[in-house]
Design a protein around this motif. Sequence first.
Motif, short mmCIF file in Angstrom:
data_model
loop_
_atom_site.label_atom_id
_atom_site.label_comp_id
_atom_site.label_asym_id
_atom_site.label_seq_id
_atom_site.Cartn_x
_atom_site.Cartn_y
_atom_site.Cartn_z
N LEU A 137 0.83 -1.20 0.00
CA LEU A 137 0.00 0.00 0.00
C LEU A 137 0.87 1.26 0.00
CD1 LEU A 137 -2.92 0.98 -0.01
CD2 LEU A 137 -2.87 0.97 2.49
N ILE A 138 1.99 1.22 0.73
CA ILE A 138 2.93 2.36 0.73
C ILE A 138 3.47 2.56 -0.69
CG2 ILE A 138 5.21 3.13 1.51
CD1 ILE A 138 4.54 1.63 4.20
N SER A 139 3.84 1.46 -1.34
CA SER A 139 4.36 1.53 -2.70
C SER A 139 3.32 2.18 -3.63
CB SER A 139 4.72 0.13 -3.20
OG SER A 139 5.19 0.17 -4.52
N LEU A 140 2.05 1.79 -3.48
CA LEU A 140 0.97 2.36 -4.30
C LEU A 140 0.76 3.84 -3.98
CD1 LEU A 140 -1.66 -0.55 -4.27
CD2 LEU A 140 -0.11 0.09 -6.13
N LYS A 141 0.88 4.19 -2.71
CA LYS A 141 0.71 5.60 -2.32
C LYS A 141 1.81 6.47 -2.93
CE LYS A 141 -1.75 4.98 2.09
NZ LYS A 141 -1.63 5.02 3.57
N ILE A 143 3.36 5.84 -5.80
CA ILE A 143 3.03 5.97 -7.23
C ILE A 143 1.86 6.95 -7.40
CG2 ILE A 143 2.11 4.74 -9.23
CD1 ILE A 143 3.62 2.24 -8.21
N ASN A 144 0.86 6.85 -6.52
CA ASN A 144 -0.33 7.70 -6.59
C ASN A 144 0.06 9.18 -6.51
OD1 ASN A 144 -3.36 8.01 -6.37
ND2 ASN A 144 -2.74 8.96 -4.45
N SER A 145 0.99 9.52 -5.61
CA SER A 145 1.44 10.92 -5.47
C SER A 145 2.05 11.43 -6.77
CB SER A 145 2.50 11.03 -4.36
OG SER A 145 1.97 10.73 -3.11
N ARG A 146 2.83 10.57 -7.42
CA ARG A 146 3.51 10.99 -8.65
C ARG A 146 2.55 11.10 -9.82
NH1 ARG A 146 8.57 6.82 -8.21
NH2 ARG A 146 9.14 7.30 -6.07
N LEU A 147 1.56 10.19 -9.88
CA LEU A 147 0.57 10.25 -10.97
C LEU A 147 -0.23 11.54 -10.89
CD1 LEU A 147 -0.84 6.59 -11.02
CD2 LEU A 147 0.61 7.65 -12.74
N ASN A 148 -0.65 11.89 -9.69
CA ASN A 148 -1.51 13.07 -9.54
C ASN A 148 -0.82 14.34 -10.01
OD1 ASN A 148 -3.71 11.69 -8.49
ND2 ASN A 148 -2.99 11.84 -6.38
N VAL A 149 0.48 14.49 -9.72
CA VAL A 149 1.15 15.75 -10.05
C VAL A 149 1.45 15.88 -11.54
CG1 VAL A 149 2.12 16.07 -7.75
CG2 VAL A 149 3.47 14.87 -9.48
N ILE A 150 1.42 14.77 -12.30
CA ILE A 150 1.60 14.93 -13.75
C ILE A 150 0.25 14.86 -14.48
CG2 ILE A 150 3.98 14.09 -13.76
CD1 ILE A 150 2.96 11.50 -15.03
N GLY A 151 -0.83 14.97 -13.71
CA GLY A 151 -2.15 15.11 -14.33
C GLY A 151 -2.87 13.82 -14.65
N ILE A 844 5.64 12.47 0.97
CA ILE A 844 6.13 11.09 1.04
C ILE A 844 4.93 10.16 1.17
CG2 ILE A 844 7.65 9.46 2.22
CD1 ILE A 844 9.20 11.83 3.34
N ALA A 845 4.60 9.48 0.08
CA ALA A 845 3.48 8.53 0.06
C ALA A 845 2.18 9.16 0.57
CB ALA A 845 3.81 7.29 0.87
N GLY A 846 1.93 10.42 0.15
CA GLY A 846 0.67 11.06 0.49
C GLY A 846 0.71 11.91 1.75
N HIS A 847 1.80 11.83 2.52
CA HIS A 847 1.92 12.64 3.75
C HIS A 847 2.94 13.74 3.49
CE1 HIS A 847 1.66 13.09 8.22
NE2 HIS A 847 2.77 13.75 7.99
N ARG A 848 2.54 14.98 3.76
CA ARG A 848 3.43 16.12 3.48
C ARG A 848 4.21 16.53 4.74
NH1 ARG A 848 0.05 20.16 -0.58
NH2 ARG A 848 -0.81 18.51 -1.91
N PHE A 849 5.53 16.67 4.54
CA PHE A 849 6.42 17.09 5.63
C PHE A 849 7.01 18.46 5.29
CE2 PHE A 849 6.32 12.49 5.78
CZ PHE A 849 6.21 12.22 7.14
N GLN A 850 7.06 19.32 6.28
CA GLN A 850 7.63 20.65 6.07
C GLN A 850 9.13 20.53 5.82
OE1 GLN A 850 6.60 23.01 9.48
NE2 GLN A 850 4.42 23.12 8.94
N ALA A 851 9.64 21.46 4.99
CA ALA A 851 11.08 21.43 4.66
C ALA A 851 11.61 22.84 4.49
CB ALA A 851 11.29 20.63 3.38
#
Length: 879
Positions: A137-141, A143-151, A844-851
């Motif tokens: 599920l982490i692996s899919l998350k 991939i999911n993050s990357r798919l969304n940002v390229i539309g 990171i896999a759908g969870h956003r961390f401040q940087a």
Amino acid sequence: VMFSRVLSVARRQRTGRGWQNWSSGRSGVSAAEAHSVALPAEAQVVICGGGIMGTSVAYHLSKMGWKDIVLLEQGRLAAGSTRFCAGILSTARHLTIEQKMADYSNKLYHQLEHETGIQTGYIRTGSIFLAQTQDRLISLKRINSRLNVIGIPSEIISPKKVAELHPLLNVHDLVGAMHVPEDAVVSSADVALALASAASQNGVQIYDRTSVLHVMVKKGQVTGVETDKGQIECQYFVNCAGQWAYELGLSNEEPVSIPLHACEHFYLLTRPWETPLQSNTPTIVDADGRIYIRNWQGGILSGGFEKNPKPIFTEGKNQLEIQNLQEDWDHFEPLLSSLLRRMPELETLEIMKLVNCPETFTPDMRCIMGESPAVQGYFVLAGMNSAGLSFGGGAGRYLAEWMVHGYPSESIWELDLKRFGALQSSRTFLRHRVMEVMPLLYDLKVPRWDFQTGRQLRTSPLYDRLDAQGARWMEKHGFERPKYFVPPDKDLLALEQSKTFYKPDWFDIVESEVKCCKEAVCVIDMSSFTKFEITSTGDQALEILQYLFSNDLDVPVGHIVHTGMLNEGGGYENDCSIARLSKRSFFMISPTDQQVHCWAWLKKHMPEDSNLLLEDVTWKYTALNLIGPRAVDVLSELSYAPMTPDHFPSLFCKEMSVGYANGIRVMSMTHTGEPGFMLYIPIEYALHVYNEVMSVGQKYGIRNAGYYALRSLRIEKFFAFWGQDLNTLTTPLECGRESRVKLDKGMDFIGRDALVQQKQNGVYKRLTMFILDDHDTDLDLWPWWGEPIYRNGQYAGKTTSSAYSYTLERHVCLGFVHNFSEDTGEEQVVTADFINRGEYEIDIAGHRFQAKAKLYPVASLFTHKRRKDDVELSDLHGK
């Protein structure tokens, strides 16, 4: 009992015609009958292969205005692997370039029927990727993050939602899934015929039942092809021969190595259900169960990637069209068992046929495209790893761009033929590697996994010595490199099995190696680096290098210059360090996996001059990296020569004796920003010098270290490296390397005009260092690479590499920040002010961390005095 019943039904049914009916009765493309129509005497381009790859290249070349094209097929169009493809178009891929290729293919196939009038069977069904474990599920998350940002629309869904979308599935063992609603199914053979039809209307000549015997080459350039129906002179040849691409490559007068190998691939077809499945029923990928399932004419088509694949045609057995290979129900049994667990109602369904067809796989699970390093004008598109339909449109487009414009519109280094060398073309290696690769397609791939087959092929003379001291190995371009060294008190077995998206078990080991680099002295064997020597009788070597490299190489003898070879667009074709050994001799050090690419680029641009010599000396030298403040003491004691900065300045190279050995090239650089030296040792002296260094270094606390420590050191110092952070579309101005470019060095160099223009106009992306703020190293998922970067809540780019900084006690990511217009989405100029004014998060896999974003390394990391140039030391090559 249930399984045996289905198996017996299947065996009774295997006499049905089944599959052949699927591909019969379709609209044909009138390919010329070769026995009645003579081949043209010449053409600009000859393409070999009438499957989806060959027809896609022909289609895109003709769309870009090239008309003088001949496509040859040894059998009938679309009658090879394309005909037996399962017809699933999936955009969910690990690599961004693969996602983009699949997304383009999806859009192309969607409109192809309207463009050509040929029915392709395109149906937008969507795909559901199932997860039986949290790691999946982490692996899919990710991939999911990357798919969304390229539309590409996708979302993580619950098992309950899976059951709603596909009521026939058993979901009790699932922890979640990913839904990609715009994925599709299509008839791959009909897509190939539609592409061929459009290409034909654009002037491409297509001849079937015509075999290419070999490609004619003169002075390293394609001149024509020899077929069983006569010769055709041509400037370009495109090898889209699928599983025969390897054989065809070796048949040339100058062989072209195309490392791929076929395996048998099985899937079954059933009769329709009593209530036929709706045509838009989602495709299912159950990677943990190793199977895929799609709707097929109201029933199902289901296959998978078993753990024990069957490689075929190792000896090069040829056949014109791929006849259906033998059924093997015993071999398919584990997949059928998995299918029945996922879809219990299948028990009542009549199985029509088990299809067995060959699929080609490559040594690293990525397709092969690009121009041969050995023969100019010889292009390749093959080795699709069972994703030919998904990649066909996009891959054909990128290859056509490459041929027409000289480069594709995206960086495709990860797919470039030149990432391989001749060492990957052994039949034994390919047979063994594809037996590992095919199951890996559905295996869970956690960060930093390594291939197990084809290992110990290229090794340093110190391999056995390091192995005995606990080295754990990774492989790059066939070369074994130490990751880290396991202390005697550690549990080796547990460490080898520690594969996770979280904090890895080697964390403490690498920490102690990094600490030793900072406080004492470490030795890293870096023999895998690519090493070239360029010499001449006069000034020819300096003149050609000044033209090829962006920095000024007319430096005093003994000086080292960090530089790179750029293309016409100003992008990095190579990143390297060059030492001037004498007035007419230069020593070039490049990343490990650039050996073939670098050689090809140099050869392409160097004049035919007997007074100019280029030699690959990678194998002649063992390279030891002495890192740390006590490195100077170790070398002083071994050489009886002063090694302090006054006598041996930074970025300097000198031949010295070390111990009893003469002719050691000692360089004051470490590729990490830490103090120390690189030793380039003739291989016959390697063991002696290593033993002496370790012996003398005992009192200074010396120890071995590996590439994971090197990675941590170089990333915290903001050193980028080629192949991950930098590529052919990255310019020096976009990654803070203005000091490595000398626009005023008194002569032109490749890429100069583009850089002058960019300096005036500004850059549209900027390499930035991110330090994660609210991230718990022990409990949170780690960043690895490819994570989306958000600026003020808006998508701004992706990370390219990351590592834990033991000095800062934080994770550090490198990545490019873009300035996308909120209104139009167009890219705008990125300034230092734009970077500094933003609030950043890493997904990171759908969870956003401040940087925190930084354009320069943290000053406190550089505790010792050094030259300005040295602060921007070579990133090279860690990967």
